[in-house]
Design a protein around this motif. Structure first.
Motif, PDB file in Angstrom:
ATOM      1  N   MET A   1      -9.086 -25.760   5.748  1.00 30.40           N
ATOM      2  CA  MET A   1      -8.960 -26.825   4.775  1.00 30.40           C
ATOM      3  C   MET A   1      -7.540 -27.410   4.852  1.00 30.40           C
ATOM      4  SD  MET A   1     -11.905 -26.920   3.316  1.00 30.40           S
ATOM      5  CE  MET A   1     -11.937 -27.617   1.698  1.00 30.40           C
ATOM      6  N   TYR A   2      -7.462 -28.685   4.504  1.00 32.45           N
ATOM      7  CA  TYR A   2      -6.195 -29.404   4.576  1.00 32.45           C
ATOM      8  C   TYR A   2      -5.857 -30.039   3.234  1.00 32.45           C
ATOM      9  CZ  TYR A   2      -6.582 -28.771   9.565  1.00 32.45           C
ATOM     10  OH  TYR A   2      -6.676 -28.206  10.807  1.00 32.45           O
ATOM     11  N   VAL A   3      -4.562 -30.258   2.998  1.00 28.29           N
ATOM     12  CA  VAL A   3      -4.065 -30.920   1.797  1.00 28.29           C
ATOM     13  C   VAL A   3      -3.060 -31.981   2.234  1.00 28.29           C
ATOM     14  CG1 VAL A   3      -4.438 -28.958   0.249  1.00 28.29           C
ATOM     15  CG2 VAL A   3      -2.279 -29.154   1.492  1.00 28.29           C
ATOM     16  N   ILE A   4      -2.794 -32.936   1.326  1.00 26.68           N
ATOM     17  CA  ILE A   4      -1.817 -33.983   1.606  1.00 26.68           C
ATOM     18  C   ILE A   4      -0.595 -33.753   0.733  1.00 26.68           C
ATOM     19  CG2 ILE A   4      -1.345 -36.455   1.553  1.00 26.68           C
ATOM     20  CD1 ILE A   4      -4.368 -36.921   1.855  1.00 26.68           C
ATOM     21  N   ARG A   5       0.563 -33.612   1.380  1.00 28.36           N
ATOM     22  CA  ARG A   5       1.810 -33.416   0.639  1.00 28.36           C
ATOM     23  C   ARG A   5       2.621 -34.702   0.673  1.00 28.36           C
ATOM     24  NH1 ARG A   5       7.099 -30.514   1.690  1.00 28.36           N
ATOM     25  NH2 ARG A   5       6.270 -30.010   3.729  1.00 28.36           N
ATOM     26  N   VAL A   6       3.124 -35.122  -0.480  1.00 24.76           N
ATOM     27  CA  VAL A   6       3.952 -36.322  -0.580  1.00 24.76           C
ATOM     28  C   VAL A   6       5.394 -35.938  -0.244  1.00 24.76           C
ATOM     29  CG1 VAL A   6       4.788 -38.149  -2.094  1.00 24.76           C
ATOM     30  CG2 VAL A   6       2.441 -37.298  -2.345  1.00 24.76           C
ATOM     31  N   LEU A   7       5.957 -36.624   0.766  1.00 26.54           N
ATOM     32  CA  LEU A   7       7.331 -36.334   1.175  1.00 26.54           C
ATOM     33  C   LEU A   7       8.333 -37.300   0.563  1.00 26.54           C
ATOM     34  CD1 LEU A   7       6.876 -35.602   4.970  1.00 26.54           C
ATOM     35  CD2 LEU A   7       7.037 -33.965   3.095  1.00 26.54           C
ATOM     36  N   GLY A  13      12.517 -44.217   0.759  1.00 28.69           N
ATOM     37  CA  GLY A  13      12.873 -42.926   1.329  1.00 28.69           C
ATOM     38  C   GLY A  13      13.194 -41.891   0.272  1.00 28.69           C
ATOM     39  N   THR A  14      13.056 -42.266  -1.006  1.00 29.87           N
ATOM     40  CA  THR A  14      13.348 -41.347  -2.098  1.00 29.87           C
ATOM     41  C   THR A  14      12.360 -40.181  -2.080  1.00 29.87           C
ATOM     42  OG1 THR A  14      14.120 -43.200  -3.423  1.00 29.87           O
ATOM     43  CG2 THR A  14      13.648 -41.148  -4.594  1.00 29.87           C
ATOM     44  N   GLU A  15      12.907 -38.981  -2.056  1.00 33.97           N
ATOM     45  CA  GLU A  15      12.066 -37.793  -2.044  1.00 33.97           C
ATOM     46  C   GLU A  15      11.819 -37.306  -3.464  1.00 33.97           C
ATOM     47  OE1 GLU A  15      13.643 -34.761   0.510  1.00 33.97           O
ATOM     48  OE2 GLU A  15      14.147 -36.213   2.065  1.00 33.97           O
ATOM     49  N   PRO A  16      10.606 -36.737  -3.706  1.00 36.49           N
ATOM     50  CA  PRO A  16      10.364 -36.163  -5.037  1.00 36.49           C
ATOM     51  C   PRO A  16      11.287 -34.964  -5.262  1.00 36.49           C
ATOM     52  CG  PRO A  16       8.516 -35.709  -3.558  1.00 36.49           C
ATOM     53  CD  PRO A  16       9.480 -36.586  -2.814  1.00 36.49           C
ATOM     54  N   ILE A  17      11.580 -34.688  -6.511  1.00 31.54           N
ATOM     55  CA  ILE A  17      12.455 -33.563  -6.838  1.00 31.54           C
ATOM     56  C   ILE A  17      11.803 -32.243  -6.420  1.00 31.54           C
ATOM     57  CG2 ILE A  17      13.519 -32.295  -8.752  1.00 31.54           C
ATOM     58  CD1 ILE A  17      13.790 -35.023 -10.190  1.00 31.54           C
ATOM     59  N   TYR A  18      10.489 -32.157  -6.602  1.00 30.65           N
ATOM     60  CA  TYR A  18       9.752 -30.952  -6.251  1.00 30.65           C
ATOM     61  C   TYR A  18       8.753 -31.294  -5.161  1.00 30.65           C
ATOM     62  CZ  TYR A  18      11.503 -29.661 -10.838  1.00 30.65           C
ATOM     63  OH  TYR A  18      12.314 -29.420 -11.906  1.00 30.65           O
ATOM     64  N   MET A  83      -2.010 -45.672  -0.763  1.00 25.38           N
ATOM     65  CA  MET A  83      -1.352 -44.396  -0.512  1.00 25.38           C
ATOM     66  C   MET A  83      -0.272 -44.508   0.568  1.00 25.38           C
ATOM     67  SD  MET A  83      -2.767 -40.496   0.081  1.00 25.38           S
ATOM     68  CE  MET A  83      -4.032 -40.599  -1.151  1.00 25.38           C
ATOM     69  N   THR A  84      -0.351 -45.557   1.404  1.00 26.59           N
ATOM     70  CA  THR A  84       0.671 -45.706   2.440  1.00 26.59           C
ATOM     71  C   THR A  84       2.022 -46.136   1.872  1.00 26.59           C
ATOM     72  OG1 THR A  84       0.011 -47.978   2.998  1.00 26.59           O
ATOM     73  CG2 THR A  84      -1.048 -46.177   4.230  1.00 26.59           C
ATOM     74  N   ALA A  85       2.098 -46.325   0.562  1.00 25.80           N
ATOM     75  CA  ALA A  85       3.393 -46.561  -0.086  1.00 25.80           C
ATOM     76  C   ALA A  85       4.230 -45.284  -0.079  1.00 25.80           C
ATOM     77  CB  ALA A  85       3.187 -47.045  -1.518  1.00 25.80           C
ATOM     78  N   PHE A  86       3.614 -44.184   0.339  1.00 27.13           N
ATOM     79  CA  PHE A  86       4.297 -42.897   0.388  1.00 27.13           C
ATOM     80  C   PHE A  86       4.275 -42.340   1.803  1.00 27.13           C
ATOM     81  CE2 PHE A  86       2.590 -43.483  -3.817  1.00 27.13           C
ATOM     82  CZ  PHE A  86       3.678 -43.203  -4.619  1.00 27.13           C
ATOM     83  N   THR A  87       5.330 -41.634   2.147  1.00 28.20           N
ATOM     84  CA  THR A  87       5.355 -40.880   3.389  1.00 28.20           C
ATOM     85  C   THR A  87       4.751 -39.526   3.061  1.00 28.20           C
ATOM     86  OG1 THR A  87       7.368 -42.004   4.086  1.00 28.20           O
ATOM     87  CG2 THR A  87       6.835 -39.924   5.192  1.00 28.20           C
TER      88      THR A  87
END
Length: 99
Positions: A1-7, A13-18, A83-87
């Motif tokens: 199984m696979y999941v999608i992680r937001v980078l 280029g702003t990364e999430p805090i967590y 969703m392509t607004a996110f890396t």
């Protein structure tokens, strides 16, 4: 199984805090009364086990590339794929690698 992680936010280029994973996604969401060109809602979670799960990497990628059916084309003429607004990275659900 696979999941999608937001980078990161793809435009800044702003990364999430967590570390966050995609929990749900609605490519057609628009706030009530909003008639503009932007669509899409992504709910994320810091708990990997709560993330949406996909049988294959290809199915996860298909969700990532989903176009809005309400507003399929952006004002610039390109496909509206919210969703392509996110890396993101598509990873195995049980992957323990740190990036």
């Amino acid at each position: 199984m696979y999941v999608i992680r937001v980078l990161a936010d793809a435009s800044t280029g702003t990364e999430p805090i967590y570390k966050t994973w995609v929990k749900s996604f609605d490519p057609d969401f628009q706030p009530k009364g909003y008639k503009g060109p932007k669509t899409g809602y992504i709910e994320t979670t810091v708990i990997r086990s709560e993330a949406m799960k996909f049988e294959t990497m290809a199915i996860a990628h298909q969700l990532y590339m989903t176009k809005s059916s309400k507003v399929p084309v952006r004002p610039d003429g390109k496909p509206n794929r919210p969703m392509t607004a996110f890396t993101v990275v598509i990873e195995e659900e049980n992957e323990s690698r740190e990036i």
